[in-house]
Design a protein around this motif. Sequence first.
Motif, PDB file in Angstrom:
ATOM      1  N   PRO A 102     -10.580 -22.522  28.591  1.00 16.42           N
ATOM      2  CA  PRO A 102     -11.931 -22.220  29.073  1.00 16.42           C
ATOM      3  C   PRO A 102     -11.982 -21.495  30.417  1.00 16.42           C
ATOM      4  CG  PRO A 102     -11.804 -24.500  28.343  1.00 16.42           C
ATOM      5  CD  PRO A 102     -10.410 -23.952  28.313  1.00 16.42           C
ATOM      6  N   ALA A 103     -11.077 -21.823  31.334  1.00 16.63           N
ATOM      7  CA  ALA A 103     -11.113 -21.160  32.642  1.00 16.63           C
ATOM      8  C   ALA A 103     -10.796 -19.670  32.480  1.00 16.63           C
ATOM      9  CB  ALA A 103     -10.121 -21.815  33.603  1.00 16.63           C
ATOM     10  N   ARG A 104      -9.787 -19.363  31.678  1.00 19.14           N
ATOM     11  CA  ARG A 104      -9.465 -17.962  31.431  1.00 19.14           C
ATOM     12  C   ARG A 104     -10.613 -17.268  30.696  1.00 19.14           C
ATOM     13  NH1 ARG A 104      -4.140 -15.859  28.290  1.00 19.14           N
ATOM     14  NH2 ARG A 104      -5.370 -16.211  26.439  1.00 19.14           N
ATOM     15  N   ASP A 105     -11.263 -17.993  29.792  1.00 18.64           N
ATOM     16  CA  ASP A 105     -12.420 -17.433  29.088  1.00 18.64           C
ATOM     17  C   ASP A 105     -13.475 -16.950  30.077  1.00 18.64           C
ATOM     18  OD1 ASP A 105     -11.138 -18.161  26.761  1.00 18.64           O
ATOM     19  OD2 ASP A 105     -12.713 -19.529  26.070  1.00 18.64           O
ATOM     20  N   LEU A 106     -13.763 -17.784  31.068  1.00 23.77           N
ATOM     21  CA  LEU A 106     -14.766 -17.406  32.068  1.00 23.77           C
ATOM     22  C   LEU A 106     -14.351 -16.153  32.826  1.00 23.77           C
ATOM     23  CD1 LEU A 106     -15.798 -20.867  33.545  1.00 23.77           C
ATOM     24  CD2 LEU A 106     -17.177 -19.336  32.106  1.00 23.77           C
ATOM     25  N   LEU A 107     -13.084 -16.083  33.180  1.00 24.54           N
ATOM     26  CA  LEU A 107     -12.592 -14.910  33.901  1.00 24.54           C
ATOM     27  C   LEU A 107     -12.691 -13.653  33.036  1.00 24.54           C
ATOM     28  CD1 LEU A 107      -9.468 -16.537  35.571  1.00 24.54           C
ATOM     29  CD2 LEU A 107     -11.573 -15.813  36.720  1.00 24.54           C
ATOM     30  N   LEU A 108     -12.358 -13.768  31.765  1.00 24.01           N
ATOM     31  CA  LEU A 108     -12.408 -12.615  30.866  1.00 24.01           C
ATOM     32  C   LEU A 108     -13.836 -12.168  30.599  1.00 24.01           C
ATOM     33  CD1 LEU A 108      -9.545 -13.489  28.341  1.00 24.01           C
ATOM     34  CD2 LEU A 108      -9.492 -11.890  30.263  1.00 24.01           C
ATOM     35  N   VAL A 109     -14.748 -13.124  30.517  1.00 26.46           N
ATOM     36  CA  VAL A 109     -16.161 -12.750  30.357  1.00 26.46           C
ATOM     37  C   VAL A 109     -16.631 -12.003  31.598  1.00 26.46           C
ATOM     38  CG1 VAL A 109     -18.530 -13.639  30.227  1.00 26.46           C
ATOM     39  CG2 VAL A 109     -16.793 -14.514  28.704  1.00 26.46           C
ATOM     40  N   GLY A 110     -16.165 -12.430  32.751  1.00 25.65           N
ATOM     41  CA  GLY A 110     -16.511 -11.716  33.982  1.00 25.65           C
ATOM     42  C   GLY A 110     -16.058 -10.264  33.927  1.00 25.65           C
ATOM     43  N   VAL A 111     -14.850 -10.032  33.419  1.00 24.19           N
ATOM     44  CA  VAL A 111     -14.347  -8.663  33.281  1.00 24.19           C
ATOM     45  C   VAL A 111     -15.205  -7.892  32.277  1.00 24.19           C
ATOM     46  CG1 VAL A 111     -12.403  -7.262  32.474  1.00 24.19           C
ATOM     47  CG2 VAL A 111     -11.988  -9.218  33.969  1.00 24.19           C
ATOM     48  N   ALA A 112     -15.519  -8.519  31.155  1.00 24.58           N
ATOM     49  CA  ALA A 112     -16.355  -7.851  30.145  1.00 24.58           C
ATOM     50  C   ALA A 112     -17.722  -7.500  30.722  1.00 24.58           C
ATOM     51  CB  ALA A 112     -16.491  -8.729  28.904  1.00 24.58           C
ATOM     52  N   GLN A 113     -18.288  -8.398  31.514  1.00 22.73           N
ATOM     53  CA  GLN A 113     -19.586  -8.111  32.123  1.00 22.73           C
ATOM     54  C   GLN A 113     -19.471  -6.970  33.141  1.00 22.73           C
ATOM     55  OE1 GLN A 113     -20.907 -12.344  32.957  1.00 22.73           O
ATOM     56  NE2 GLN A 113     -22.802 -11.429  32.189  1.00 22.73           N
ATOM     57  N   GLU A 114     -18.382  -6.952  33.897  1.00 24.63           N
ATOM     58  CA  GLU A 114     -18.185  -5.844  34.832  1.00 24.63           C
ATOM     59  C   GLU A 114     -18.065  -4.518  34.076  1.00 24.63           C
ATOM     60  OE1 GLU A 114     -15.650  -6.517  38.473  1.00 24.63           O
ATOM     61  OE2 GLU A 114     -15.109  -8.294  37.290  1.00 24.63           O
ATOM     62  N   MET A 115     -17.417  -4.544  32.923  1.00 26.41           N
ATOM     63  CA  MET A 115     -17.317  -3.342  32.102  1.00 26.41           C
ATOM     64  C   MET A 115     -18.717  -2.893  31.661  1.00 26.41           C
ATOM     65  SD  MET A 115     -13.947  -4.448  29.897  1.00 26.41           S
ATOM     66  CE  MET A 115     -13.914  -3.031  28.800  1.00 26.41           C
ATOM     67  N   LYS A 116     -19.537  -3.856  31.287  1.00 25.39           N
ATOM     68  CA  LYS A 116     -20.911  -3.539  30.876  1.00 25.39           C
ATOM     69  C   LYS A 116     -21.721  -3.017  32.057  1.00 25.39           C
ATOM     70  CE  LYS A 116     -20.263  -4.259  26.668  1.00 25.39           C
ATOM     71  NZ  LYS A 116     -20.339  -3.106  25.760  1.00 25.39           N
ATOM     72  N   HIS A 117     -21.522  -3.585  33.236  1.00 26.73           N
ATOM     73  CA  HIS A 117     -22.246  -3.113  34.427  1.00 26.73           C
ATOM     74  C   HIS A 117     -21.879  -1.669  34.739  1.00 26.73           C
ATOM     75  CE1 HIS A 117     -22.794  -7.504  35.996  1.00 26.73           C
ATOM     76  NE2 HIS A 117     -23.387  -7.283  34.847  1.00 26.73           N
ATOM     77  N   LEU A 118     -20.609  -1.330  34.569  1.00 29.59           N
ATOM     78  CA  LEU A 118     -20.190   0.052  34.766  1.00 29.59           C
ATOM     79  C   LEU A 118     -20.895   0.957  33.758  1.00 29.59           C
ATOM     80  CD1 LEU A 118     -18.398   2.172  36.153  1.00 29.59           C
ATOM     81  CD2 LEU A 118     -16.580   1.542  34.523  1.00 29.59           C
TER      82      LEU A 118
END
Length: 170
Positions: A102-118
């Motif tokens: 779960p902790a890695r999941d949260l980090l990966l979602v953060g990356v995915a969201q940053e990709m979407k923000h870009l």
Amino acid sequence: MSLAELNLRPSEIRALYLLHLQQTYSAEFQALNALPHLAINVASSGLRQRLLMSATDTPEHVKMLETVFTELTEVPGDSVCEPMRALIGFGVELLEQHPYGPARDLLLVGVAQEMKHLGIAKYAMAETFASVLGLDHQRMRLSKAKTDEEMTDRELGFSVLSMRLTEDRL
């Protein structure tokens, strides 16, 4: 400062628009491969499904951008969007440095969201260029892509909330 105040000729604005579209195309093309890779590496099946669903818009965006290039009688070129490359590299680092869970999941979602923000930022600027150039049909398509990115960002956030992580799961 408005674009009109910059005193640019339409040909200069068009050149900037093309450069921006090439960067946007590169970002989407990179995301096309990266989002499914992130998805298969998350522990939460709900989150995996959401990430895979978010990846379904990307081929549509790539195709739409290719249509825009065709309308402009231009080609996407080989420009590389370095911010997207960096985000993907960061995602790979997270996969290597953090254990599955779960902790890695949260980090990966953060990356995915940053990709979407870009993506949101890229489409917003491309929409502005299209508007200034009077390319309303392209502006509408770019606006829809921006809206898709915004919706996916919100859905990813909701997916994290639905995980209901507890301290003992971390």
